[in-house]
Structure formats: structure tokens, C-alpha cells
Design a protein around this motif. Structure first.
Motif, PDB file in Angstrom:
ATOM      1  N   ALA A   1       3.979 -12.251  12.358  1.00 34.21           N
ATOM      2  CA  ALA A   1       3.022 -11.385  11.665  1.00 34.21           C
ATOM      3  C   ALA A   1       1.953 -12.205  10.959  1.00 34.21           C
ATOM      4  CB  ALA A   1       3.764 -10.503  10.661  1.00 34.21           C
TER       5      ALA A   1
ATOM      6  N   GLU B   1      -4.481 -10.092   4.066  1.00 30.33           N
ATOM      7  CA  GLU B   1      -3.800  -8.867   4.488  1.00 30.33           C
ATOM      8  C   GLU B   1      -2.736  -9.208   5.523  1.00 30.33           C
ATOM      9  OE1 GLU B   1      -5.409  -4.615   5.865  1.00 30.33           O
ATOM     10  OE2 GLU B   1      -5.479  -6.112   7.469  1.00 30.33           O
TER      11      GLU B   1
ATOM     12  N   THR C   1       5.986   0.407   9.335  1.00 30.70           N
ATOM     13  CA  THR C   1       4.877  -0.533   9.168  1.00 30.70           C
ATOM     14  C   THR C   1       4.495  -0.612   7.704  1.00 30.70           C
ATOM     15  OG1 THR C   1       4.031   0.079  11.348  1.00 30.70           O
ATOM     16  CG2 THR C   1       2.541  -1.139   9.907  1.00 30.70           C
ATOM     17  N   GLU C   2       4.306  -1.814   7.223  1.00 27.19           N
ATOM     18  CA  GLU C   2       3.868  -2.025   5.847  1.00 27.19           C
ATOM     19  C   GLU C   2       2.600  -2.876   5.838  1.00 27.19           C
ATOM     20  OE1 GLU C   2       5.031  -0.645   3.253  1.00 27.19           O
ATOM     21  OE2 GLU C   2       7.055   0.006   3.811  1.00 27.19           O
ATOM     22  N   PHE C   3       1.637  -2.466   5.029  1.00 29.47           N
ATOM     23  CA  PHE C   3       0.412  -3.244   4.816  1.00 29.47           C
ATOM     24  C   PHE C   3       0.507  -3.888   3.441  1.00 29.47           C
ATOM     25  CE2 PHE C   3      -0.709  -0.173   7.990  1.00 29.47           C
ATOM     26  CZ  PHE C   3      -1.613  -0.826   8.830  1.00 29.47           C
TER      27      PHE C   3
ATOM     28  N   ARG D   1       0.809  -1.220   0.000  1.00 30.91           N
ATOM     29  CA  ARG D   1       0.000   0.000   0.000  1.00 30.91           C
ATOM     30  C   ARG D   1       0.844   1.273   0.000  1.00 30.91           C
ATOM     31  NH1 ARG D   1      -4.563  -1.131   4.653  1.00 30.91           N
ATOM     32  NH2 ARG D   1      -5.105  -3.266   4.028  1.00 30.91           N
ATOM     33  N   SER D   2       1.874   1.318   0.831  1.00 32.11           N
ATOM     34  CA  SER D   2       2.650   2.555   0.970  1.00 32.11           C
ATOM     35  C   SER D   2       3.327   2.943  -0.336  1.00 32.11           C
ATOM     36  CB  SER D   2       3.694   2.407   2.078  1.00 32.11           C
ATOM     37  OG  SER D   2       4.667   1.437   1.726  1.00 32.11           O
TER      38      SER D   2
ATOM     39  N   ILE E   1       0.369  -7.445   7.932  1.00 28.07           N
ATOM     40  CA  ILE E   1       0.977  -6.232   8.472  1.00 28.07           C
ATOM     41  C   ILE E   1       2.381  -6.581   8.943  1.00 28.07           C
ATOM     42  CG2 ILE E   1       0.815  -4.377  10.167  1.00 28.07           C
ATOM     43  CD1 ILE E   1      -2.192  -4.976  10.341  1.00 28.07           C
TER      44      ILE E   1
ATOM     45  N   SER F   1      -2.194 -12.152  11.225  1.00 26.13           N
ATOM     46  CA  SER F   1      -2.838 -11.599  10.042  1.00 26.13           C
ATOM     47  C   SER F   1      -3.877 -12.564   9.493  1.00 26.13           C
ATOM     48  CB  SER F   1      -1.793 -11.285   8.967  1.00 26.13           C
ATOM     49  OG  SER F   1      -0.803 -10.406   9.445  1.00 26.13           O
TER      50      SER F   1
ATOM     51  N   PHE G   1       6.364  -5.268  10.170  1.00 22.31           N
ATOM     52  CA  PHE G   1       7.193  -4.220  10.733  1.00 22.31           C
ATOM     53  C   PHE G   1       8.638  -4.453  10.297  1.00 22.31           C
ATOM     54  CE2 PHE G   1       3.578  -4.763  13.545  1.00 22.31           C
ATOM     55  CZ  PHE G   1       3.149  -3.463  13.745  1.00 22.31           C
TER      56      PHE G   1
ATOM     57  N   ASP H   1      -1.471  -6.410   0.781  1.00 20.65           N
ATOM     58  CA  ASP H   1      -2.741  -7.033   0.414  1.00 20.65           C
ATOM     59  C   ASP H   1      -2.497  -8.115  -0.627  1.00 20.65           C
ATOM     60  OD1 ASP H   1      -4.537  -5.265   1.954  1.00 20.65           O
ATOM     61  OD2 ASP H   1      -3.802  -3.720   0.581  1.00 20.65           O
TER      62      ASP H   1
END
Length: 213
Positions: free
Chosen positions: A169, A177, A187-189, A134-135, A179, A173, A181, A191
Motif C-alpha cells: 500500500a 495519503e 478500505t481505509e483512507f 477518515r472513516s 489507502i 500511496s 485494505f 491522511d
């Protein structure tokens, strides 16, 4: 209780029928046939939880020669990590997948991570799918996710995570999805990227012929 073993290259211990010996292979959607059974400070490696594995004359690991009982040694790394020793030598896995009992010291290549079937399934799901970060608004292919040694997983050219953090993680999760670190505070999401393609054709059978091809 029986577990699977991950090498420091994030490969999993399994049986190579062509060479009739144990190897470490890439994690895929197929469960390994090789497990390790741990009792106190001893360990035994088996195929399908039944046929024992032993150390051969060339120091590789093969079935059909009885059982080898390993002494468990615990490396300085915290967590469910072990090293397996037999007659003063450690079992070691190389980056090419070769496994042998031939090292006198206990470093990264001689360290293995105990992993349950559930955690291995989670890790397999992550490593064998593509993800949308996402980022960065970018898609990372499963071909760009790889182990880079010392229990580290490289996610494209973006960032790395250690195996322990990734397994934790994935436990927290859901399959769609994740998440993560990294670099202490970032933090990274991610998908799950699995697009659906729909095809409609009306009136002419040639359209379905094209789809079939």
C-alpha cells in the motif's frame, strides 16, 4: 545485492554498539547499519556493507571474528521471506530484540522479511507519524501504531494489517495519503496528520519571549 531484514515483530536488524552484538530494534528514521547480502542460496551479514558478522560462542552475532555464511531456507510464507541457518540452527529474533542462532525449528521468530531501503523508508514514514482516519474522523498517534507479532501491525484499536499489505500500500500511496485494505474488503483512507502552528505578535517583545520559552 544488499538488503535490510525485518523480524516477525516488525523490528529491523541492527548493531548495538553498547553490547557489541546484533539486535532487532524498532524502526525509526535512521537507517540500520546492518545489511544482508544474498547470493543464490547463501547469505552474509555485514555492518556498513563491509565488516562481516559471525556467530559467537554464546550464539549471538558479533563483528570482528571473520564471516559466517548462512544457508538460506524458505519458509512456507509467500513473498520475500527467508530463514537463515548455520550448522543446523536458525537465527531467531525475540520480542525484546534479542537475536541469536539457537533454534532447531523454523517458525515465525525464525523468519525474516527482506526489505529494500525504499520500502524501509516508506515503512518508517508510516510508523513514525500520526494519521487521520477518515472513516472514523479520528487521529491515530504514531505511539498507537505497533507491531504485534507474526508480521502484523496494529493500528490503534481500530484494525490490523499484515506487513506485506502495508508495504504494498505504501508503494502505491503518496507520503500524505495511504489507502489500506483490511478484513478482506474494507478500505481505509489515512491522511498524514502534521498540523502547522502559526504565531503572530505585534508591538511587544514579551510575546516573542513567551514563544521562545
Amino acid at each position: 545485492m544488499a538488503f535490510f531484514l525485518l523480524s516477525s515483530w516488525n523490528t529491523v536488524l541492527d548493531f548495538d554498539e553498547n553490547n557489541n552484538s546484533l539486535v532487532c530494534r524498532e524502526i525509526n528514521n535512521q537507517l540500520p547499519s546492518v545489511t544482508v547480502e544474498i547470493k543464490d542460496t547463501k547469505a552474509e551479514i555485514k555492518i556498513h556493507n563491509a565488516e562481516p558478522i559471525s556467530v559467537s560462542e554464546d550464539m549471538s552475532l558479533k563483528p570482528g571474528m571473520g564471516s559466517t555464511i548462512f544457508d538460506i531456507k524458505y519458509p512456507s510464507r509467500s513473498g520475500p521471506y527467508i530463514s537463515l541457518m548455520f550448522h543446523g540452527l536458525y537465527m531467531s529474533a525475540t520480542s525484546t530484540g534479542t537475536v541469536a542462532v539457537d533454534k532447531t525449528r523454523n517458525f515465525s521468530w525464525e523468519t525474516f522479511r527482506i526489505i529494500s531501503q525504499e520500502d524501509l523508508n516508506n515503512l518508517s514514514h508510516f510508523l513514525n507519524n500520526s494519521w487521520y482516519i477518515r472513516s472514523r474522523k479520528e487521529i491515530i498517534s504514531h505511539h498507537e501504531i505497533s507491531g504485534s507479532g507474526d508480521f502484523t501491525i496494529r493500528i490503534g484499536n481500530f484494525f490490523s494489517t499484515n506487513t506485506e499489505d502495508l508495504i504494498e500500500a505504501l508503494e502505491k500511496s503518496n507520503p500524505k495519503e495511504v489507502i489500506l485494505f483490511h478484513d478482506v474488503w474494507k478500505t481505509e483512507f489515512l491522511d498524514l496528520f502534521r498540523p502547522a502552528v502559526y504565531y503572530c505578535s505585534f508591538g511587544r517583545p514579551e510575546g516573542f519571549e513567551c514563544l521562545r520559552a
